[in-house]
Scaffold this active site. Structure first.
Site, short mmCIF file in Angstrom:
data_model
loop_
_atom_site.label_atom_id
_atom_site.label_comp_id
_atom_site.label_asym_id
_atom_site.label_seq_id
_atom_site.Cartn_x
_atom_site.Cartn_y
_atom_site.Cartn_z
N LYS A 60 2.15 -106.45 15.99
CA LYS A 60 3.29 -106.26 15.10
C LYS A 60 4.24 -105.23 15.73
O LYS A 60 4.24 -104.05 15.38
CB LYS A 60 2.80 -105.83 13.71
CG LYS A 60 3.71 -106.33 12.60
CD LYS A 60 2.99 -106.35 11.27
CE LYS A 60 3.92 -106.44 10.10
NZ LYS A 60 4.77 -107.62 10.07
N ARG A 62 -5.40 -103.84 12.52
CA ARG A 62 -4.32 -104.53 13.25
C ARG A 62 -3.35 -103.52 13.88
O ARG A 62 -2.85 -103.74 14.98
CB ARG A 62 -3.59 -105.51 12.34
CG ARG A 62 -2.72 -106.48 13.12
CD ARG A 62 -2.18 -107.60 12.27
NE ARG A 62 -1.33 -107.09 11.21
CZ ARG A 62 -0.85 -107.84 10.22
NH1 ARG A 62 -1.16 -109.12 10.16
NH2 ARG A 62 -0.08 -107.32 9.29
N GLU A 88 4.70 -120.07 14.31
CA GLU A 88 4.77 -119.47 12.99
C GLU A 88 6.18 -119.47 12.46
O GLU A 88 7.10 -119.98 13.09
CB GLU A 88 4.12 -118.09 12.94
CG GLU A 88 4.76 -117.04 13.80
CD GLU A 88 4.05 -115.70 13.68
OE1 GLU A 88 3.43 -115.39 12.65
OE2 GLU A 88 4.14 -114.92 14.65
#
Ligand code: PLP
Ligand code: COI
Length: 340
Positions: free
Chosen positions: A184, A81, A220
């Site tokens: 992220k 990620r 989210e």
């Protein structure tokens, strides 16, 4: 072991530890791994990480198991990620093997900060990468720094594994529809601060964001994904603007193992009327059960937990995940890396 720390009462915060590990990227390649005992980094005032937000990070945890061994959870998924986030921001991609080596190294070096088994605490691992090139033009930098530090932590939501309330506020978005939400990126969190503080002031543990384009579907939950249980199904939003949570992916697998059907699809706000259980899930949040979801724009309150307790499916998912992480039950998918 560290006798001065009250392991069972740790909050989710920064605590100084012994070492961090670092690696610099310049001239088109990553250098050697360095160990530092300083929590500071000297940075050029024109660095792209400071001006243009070339900053990404990761979050994972190490656990002291029942057998005394230290397990790092889904290390390679975080490595992958980080590479995706780097690609998204045109930053240098750290090789997966280097990520693995550095994370294992920083955990080993700070072994005395891995909380004892039975305290419910863990060692939070925070890898960060940022642009260090001195530049003023808006273009990708040529130099980067990758650092991993650790901190022992307790629960992210103050209530721990007890339901807390979350809210919907349509005037805030944390990311754009096709923006950086799936990576992220530090800037996503900067963009969430005002809404988060507002929610906390109103007594909510988090904001449940809706899709930023139409505001019709659940996205989210601040720093965590969202899942719901309904009619024997595990339901979680499909969205281009949310972070692909490794915890959520793990719960989807565990839910299948428990015989639940898994649906990753759009969930409308109205559907909250019909769900039986809900939780925020992530490395920090683990599974944080949701008691009530208040839509602050319509005034509608969705009561999820009728008796103030986490639901049975969420509890079983939580126990299975924790069981694997603490080495109490078998790890059938090889999610844990043991630190030798
Ligand atoms: N969504 C956001 C925005 C997050 O910051 C996090 C935390 O990492 C998550 C979801 C959960 O992801 P993971 O389970 O990989 O920690
Ligand atoms: C995590 O769960 O690892 C996170 O990054 C969430 C938050 C503390 C930013």
């Amino acid at each position: 072991m560290n006798d001065q720390i009250d392991w069972s009462n740790l909050s989710f915060g920064y605590m100084p530890t012994d070492y961090n590990v670092r690696c610099s990227y310049s001239d088109g390649k990553w250098g050697d791994i360095e160990v530092s005992d300083s929590p500071y980094f000297n940075i050029h005032i024109a660095a792209t990480g400071l001006h243009y937000g070339q900053e990404i990070f990761e979050g994972l945890k190490a656990f002291r198991g029942k057998d005394g061994k230290i397990r790092i959870f889904r290390l390679r998924d975080n490595a992958a990620r980080l590479r995706d986030s780097a690609k998204g921001l045109m930053m240098a991609q750290l090789p997966e093997e280097k990520f693995v080596e550095m994370v294992k190294k920083v955990v080993k070096l700070n072994e005395r900060f891995v909380p004892p088994y039975g305290t419910g605490a863990s060692l939070y691992i925070r890898p960060i990468e940022f642009g260090t090139s001195a530049q003023v033009g808006v273009k990708p930098g040529k130099e980067y720094e990758f650092i991993v530090f650790v901190s022992p932590v307790g629960p992210y939501f103050k209530t721990g594994f007890k339901p807390s309330n979350i809210c919907i506020m349509r005037q805030y978005d944390r990311v754009a529809p096709r923006g950086t939400g799936r990576w992220k990126v530090g800037g996503n969190y900067a963009a969430s601060l005002e809404a988060g503080e507002r929610a906390h002031e109103l007594g909510y543990s988090a904001v449940l964001y809706l899709d930023p384009k139409e505001k019709l579907y659940l996205d989210e939950c601040g720093p965590a994904n969202f899942f719901a249980i309904k009619d024997g199904k595990y339901i979680t939003p499909a969205s281009e603007s949310i972070l692909p949570s490794i915890t959520n992916k793990s719960f989807m697998q565990l839910a299948r193992d428990m015989g639940l059907e898994v649906e990753q699809r759009h969930i409308t706000v109205d559907e909250l009327e019909t769900i039986e259980e809900a939780a925020a899930c992530g490395t920090a949040a683990v599974a944080s059960p949701v008691g009530e979801i208040d839509d602050l724009d319509t005034g509608k309150k969705y009561i999820i937990s009728k008796d103030g307790n986490p639901g049975p499916v969420t509890t079983e998912l939580y126990n299975r995940l924790r069981g694997i992480q603490y080495g109490e039950i078998e790890d059938p998918y090889g999610w844990c890396t043991i630190v030798e």
